[in-house]
Design an enzyme around this catalytic site. Structure first.
Site, mmCIF file in Angstrom:
data_model
loop_
_atom_site.group_PDB
_atom_site.id
_atom_site.type_symbol
_atom_site.label_atom_id
_atom_site.label_comp_id
_atom_site.label_asym_id
_atom_site.label_seq_id
_atom_site.Cartn_x
_atom_site.Cartn_y
_atom_site.Cartn_z
ATOM 1 N N GLU A 1 0.842 -1.192 0.000
ATOM 2 C CA GLU A 1 0.000 0.000 0.000
ATOM 3 C C GLU A 1 0.876 1.240 0.000
ATOM 4 O OE1 GLU A 1 -2.695 -0.021 3.284
ATOM 5 O OE2 GLU A 1 -2.986 -2.179 3.214
ATOM 6 N N THR A 2 0.273 2.361 -0.316
ATOM 7 C CA THR A 2 0.968 3.640 -0.235
ATOM 8 C C THR A 2 1.222 3.993 1.227
ATOM 9 O OG1 THR A 2 -0.071 4.455 -2.249
ATOM 10 C CG2 THR A 2 0.779 6.110 -0.720
ATOM 11 N N LYS A 3 2.423 4.525 1.513
ATOM 12 C CA LYS A 3 2.676 5.071 2.853
ATOM 13 C C LYS A 3 2.199 6.515 2.853
ATOM 14 C CE LYS A 3 6.001 5.564 6.537
ATOM 15 N NZ LYS A 3 5.286 6.751 7.048
ATOM 16 N N ARG B 1 -2.002 9.643 11.688
ATOM 17 C CA ARG B 1 -2.666 8.378 12.002
ATOM 18 C C ARG B 1 -3.899 8.652 12.865
ATOM 19 N NH1 ARG B 1 -0.275 3.201 12.431
ATOM 20 N NH2 ARG B 1 -1.949 1.642 12.472
ATOM 21 N N GLU C 1 -5.325 6.830 7.953
ATOM 22 C CA GLU C 1 -4.507 8.040 7.934
ATOM 23 C C GLU C 1 -5.383 9.208 7.503
ATOM 24 O OE1 GLU C 1 -0.135 9.124 8.175
ATOM 25 O OE2 GLU C 1 -1.267 7.292 8.612
ATOM 26 N N LYS D 1 2.358 16.782 4.805
ATOM 27 C CA LYS D 1 2.600 17.606 5.994
ATOM 28 C C LYS D 1 3.679 18.654 5.740
ATOM 29 C CE LYS D 1 3.118 14.026 8.790
ATOM 30 N NZ LYS D 1 3.326 13.228 10.028
ATOM 31 N N PHE E 1 -7.232 1.814 6.105
ATOM 32 C CA PHE E 1 -6.493 0.620 5.698
ATOM 33 C C PHE E 1 -6.722 -0.571 6.628
ATOM 34 C CE2 PHE E 1 -3.310 3.630 7.542
ATOM 35 C CZ PHE E 1 -3.140 3.032 8.779
ATOM 36 N N GLU F 1 5.589 9.375 -0.129
ATOM 37 C CA GLU F 1 6.598 9.183 0.920
ATOM 38 C C GLU F 1 7.270 7.815 0.840
ATOM 39 O OE1 GLU F 1 7.069 9.596 5.787
ATOM 40 O OE2 GLU F 1 5.104 9.788 4.864
ATOM 41 N N LYS G 1 7.555 -0.685 6.740
ATOM 42 C CA LYS G 1 7.541 0.542 5.942
ATOM 43 C C LYS G 1 8.858 0.643 5.191
ATOM 44 C CE LYS G 1 9.048 3.374 9.902
ATOM 45 N NZ LYS G 1 8.717 4.512 10.774
#
Length: 886
Positions: free
Chosen positions: A264-266, A271, A324, A338, A360, A420, A442
């Protein structure tokens, strides 16, 4: 006192004995001591349950005493070390300026080698409280409850009264452990999680999700019955499951066999967990803070909840989602990050970004807790409960992969999208709150070598660290060179405080330490330094500074630094002492690197390839950066120091650091700039701040006076250093010393001499570690040693010293200065009385005839037939006889 529970039948003294045994046991043996006690307690509970079915058998009364630092049911006691010392002085009626009172109030600074305040207090209390108590664990808890309750009711007198009663009913050894319980630190040498897991294998995991010792003891009663589902409750925050960092070594471990992963995308947001029941919502951040007032408790209020109408299927009435919270740009229809200077926790409807929850995971659905189901099953459910809305609530896109190359493709694609990084998860992973090692990883490009643009920057300022680094420069303000001016000019660029080991921080301190300047010392602008809003604690001239090689995930705009750009997630990779100070990144090169009007610029320079993942773990461990010391060749004079490695911290006026290092090498030794695993010791001449830091944080290496090295070089005979040669002793060396030396540095293996005793007396005085024996204890000690002090000739003699005008019938304190004869008498072991009574055995008269008849008549009157009357010359004569005999 309560009796309907097993804690009422177990003595507190038994628990104290367990604590003592754990403290004295070796690390590997501590577990078995506590496990045996837990088993004994539970066996006793079973027997009690058989006779009293309604009794409480919970281990909670004990566990709250073993882990007082995390016990929440009982309020604070309002007692810290100093206030507790004052209470003890009051309880014992000690003179406020006396030795014992001073030992209590100055336990930290007195120099005594006590483990803690409780240990110092014990050596005072043991003279007054000797008998073990009959108090149970339940009794002690009730006393502590009342102390806390009185403190909470602002009734200090009531709290003192309960403390006094508790101490009246306990022994000194029990009081030592009571003090540690009150101060919430038992010093058992066992961590919180370790103790919890000895009680039950799942106790630490359950505690991480609810922080409730009582619930642990109620839920986990049988170690053989495992907790299959971590209890997740609606509207109660929990600490979410975390991802483990995946670098080269970890990547090869994970993909060493056949695996199935979801990629998955980070997300670059915050959070959050969403709780909903019957249209009522709550939102909690990663750390458990409640943001419901911001996002909205129902569909009629807040900046986010009204957007969720019709987002849940009709059969969903209770749910907990993990995800997220991102910022969704309403104009570009893309996520922000951010780094774009907005906070998704405080957005408003007028902002260009609106909150969007990227979900997620699902942890609860209606009345079913899902944490014990595999990830693939949870996600199948997640797909059926939501009606996703773009920019409001979305399900994280996932792809199933089985190979290394598929992960790299996903990571490189993430880079191309300027994200990211990625997260990959074991499809069979269970959800374990607050656990980073349960099957999620991650991955970012900056975790790998040669795929990021590393930057060389110059140190222009320093920041003091926190905690164990609070007296040391542990962060740096770095700069780039502005080549647009004729003179050297450096402008601030970023603040960096991570990436260096303790040894590397010391390397920087060794090189830059003498040149740091306070902000009010000198003019930084005269040296070509210019910073923006961000200012350091100290600054340094460029020609005294050094270059650092740094890595970051991206560049982002910032008004805090003069460049108007800075680094995000910066990390120091190397100390480049091999580079000239002005051979650093220039402002022109920085702007060429950015070459964009965007708010954020990624620092990736190429895709990650499979060849980048071929580093072995051994090579990885060997990749730490060591700074080479340029050493001139020397002529070896002896092999005295062969195979020994030294680090020289400071020299002295008589023996300079450079000369020390040369003599070490001349005698076969090795010199290193930073101590390592092979370093024998750190040699110290003049004082250095690091000495106190080492003592404070119990550093794992020895600091030895250079005089020790001088002595063995002069004698050309190698002898290992002893306690008297030390400025700081590592834990390992302490263990070795304990075999051959006592705590004063006196050897067990050699005969004591007058010289050796004289050597240790200053150490005893420095520790203030005197044991004051009662007269009865002195008698017992002399009997055991079969020793009689030849000076104590008046040991059992009580004397009355008559002076003109004194009334020997009235017990009035003598305000006059003691005479020489009185001081001599006390020196010779005698006791002086202010009145003539039945205990007096010797009367010293000023002359033979003064008051003699009157004194004899009074002795007859009180029935004292043992007292002898002598003149004061008798004392002087006795003292001269002892001097002659010695």
């Amino acid at each position: 006192m309560a009796t309907n529970n097993v804690a009422s039948s177990v003595k507190f003294n038994d628990l104290c004995k367990v604590f003592e045994t754990i403290c004295k046991a070796k690390k590997r043996d501590k577990d078995s001591v506590l496990v045996d006690f837990i088993k004994t307690y539970k066996t006793q509970a079973e027997h009690l349950k058989a006779t009293s079915p309604n009794c409480s058998t919970s281990f909670y009364p004990v566990l709250r005493l073993i882990l007082p630092q995390v016990e929440r049911e009982r309020g604070p006691y309002g007692l810290k070390e100093f206030t507790l010392a004052k209470r003890l002085i009051k309880i014992l009626c000690l003179p406020p300026e006396g030795t014992e009172a001073t030992r209590l109030t100055n336990s930290r600074t007195s120099g005594a080698q006590n483990k803690d305040f409780a240990d110092a207090a014990y050596w005072v209390l043991r003279k007054y409280f000797l008998v073990d108590s009959k108090l149970s664990i339940s009794d002690v808890n009730e006393y502590l409850d009342r102390i806390a309750e009185n403190h909470g009711n602002n009734d200090p007198r009531g709290a003192d009264d309960q403390l006094y009663k508790l101490f009246q009913e306990t022994s000194a050894e029990e009081q030592k452990w009571l003090i540690r319980i009150i101060l919430k630190d038992l010093h058992l040498g066992m961590g919180q999680d370790r103790i919890l897991r000895l009680y039950h294998p799942d106790a630490a995991d359950l505690f991480s999700s609810n922080n409730d010792l009582c619930k642990i003891c109620e839920t986990l009663t049988d170690p053989s019955v495992r907790l299959h589902e971590i209890e997740i409750a609606i509207f109660v925050p929990f600490r979410p499951m975390l991802s483990q960092r995946c670098d080269v070594v970890q990547f090869n471990k994970v993909f060493s066999g056949n695996v199935k992963m979801y990629v998955e995308t980070k997300f670059d947001g915050e959070r959050f967990q969403l709780h909903m029941e019957n249209g009522q919502f709550k939102y909690f951040s990663k750390n458990g803070y409640d943001y419901t007032s911001t996002y909205g408790s129902d569909f009629t209020n807040g900046i986010f909840t009204p957007l969720l109408k019709n987002s849940f299927k009709k059969d969903v009435w209770k749910i907990i989602l993990d995800g997220e919270m991102m910022g969704w740009n309403k104009s570009t229809k893309k996520f922000g990050s951010k780094a774009m200077n907005f906070d998704v926790k405080h957005t408003k409807t007028s902002h260009v970004h609106q909150p969007c929850l990227c979900v997620f995971d699902i942890l609860l659905l209606n009345d079913d807790v899902l944490t014990n189901r595999p990830l693939k099953d949870r996600l199948l459910l997640l797909d059926t409960v939501l009606n996703p809305v773009q920019g409001t609530i979305m399900i994280s896109h996932r792809k199933e992969i089985t190979s290394k190359s598929a992960v790299l493709d996903a990571l490189n694609a993430s880079m191309d999208r300027e994200e990211e990084g990625i997260v990959f998860k074991d499809v069979m992973s269970l959800y374990k709150p607050n656990n980073r090692y349960a099957g999620w990883w991650k991955m970012k490009l900056e975790y790998f070598e040669n795929v990021m643009s590393d930057l060389d920057v110059i140190v222009m300022g320093g920041y003091y660290g926190e905690g164990r680094h609070r007296n040391q420069i542990a962060g740096f303000l770095v700069a780039v060179k502005d080549s647009s001016t004729d003179n050297e000019h450096y402008i601030s660029f970023a603040r960096i405080a991570s990436g260096l080991s303790n040894e590397e921080l010391q390397t920087i301190e060794n090189n830059l330490g003498p040149h740091w300047k306070k902000l009010n010392e000198g003019d930084p602008e005269e040296h070509g330094l210019e910073w923006g809003k961000e200012k350091p604690d100290l600054w340094i001239p460029p020609n005294k500074s050094c270059v650092l090689q740094v890595r970051a995930s991206e560049l982002m705009r910032s008004s805090d630094f003069k460049t108007e750009w800075t680094l995000r997630f910066p990390r120091i990779q190397k100390i480049r002492l091999d580079k000239h100070y002005n051979d650093c990144l220039t402002l022109t090169e920085l702007l060429e690197l950015i070459n964009s009007a965007k708010y954020v610029k990624k620092l990736t320079k190429r895709h990650l390839e499979l060849d980048d993942l071929k580093l072995t773990e051994k090579e990885r461990k060997h990749s730490r950066r060591d700074v080479h010391i340029e050493q001139q060749p020397v002529e070896q004079k002896s092999s005295l120091l062969d195979e020994y490695e030294f680090c020289v911290l400071t020299g002295s006026e008589a023996w300079k650091k450079d000369d020390i290092e040369i003599e070490i090498r001349e005698n076969g030794g090795t010199v290193v700039r930073n101590e390592g695993t092979n370093t024998l010791c750190i040699l110290v001449g003049d004082d250095h701040p690091r000495i106190e830091t080492c003592k404070q944080y119990d550093a794992p290496y020895d600091l030895v006076k250079v005089e020790w090295l001088r002595s063995i070089l002069d004698a050309q005979e190698f002898k290992m250093y002893t306690p008297k040669d030390m400025l700081h002793i590592s834990k390992k060396t302490k263990e070795q010393f304990s075999i051959n030396y006592d705590k004063y540095g006196n050897t067990y293996t050699e005969e004591d001499t007058l010289s050796s005793i004289q050597d240790i007396i200053p150490q005893v005085e420095k520790m203030n570690d005197f044991v004051y024996l009662t007269p009865s204890e002195v008698v017992v000690l002399e009997q055991e040693l079969k020793f009689s002090n030849p000076i104590n000739v008046f040991k059992n003699v009580v004397a009355y010293f008559y002076r003109f005008g004194r009334n020997f019938k009235l017990d009035v304190a003598d305000v006059q200065s003691p005479t020489l004869e009185e001081m001599e008498f006390r020196f010779l072991g005698g006791t002086i009385s202010n009145i003539i009574n039945y205990r007096v055995t010797l009367i010293i008269n000023e002359s033979d005839d003064v008051k003699r008849r009157e004194i004899l008549e009074y002795l007859t009157e009180i029935g004292n037939t043992q007292a002898k009357i002598v003149n004061k010359e008798f004392i002087n004569k006795t003292l001269q006889e002892i001097k002659t005999a010695l």
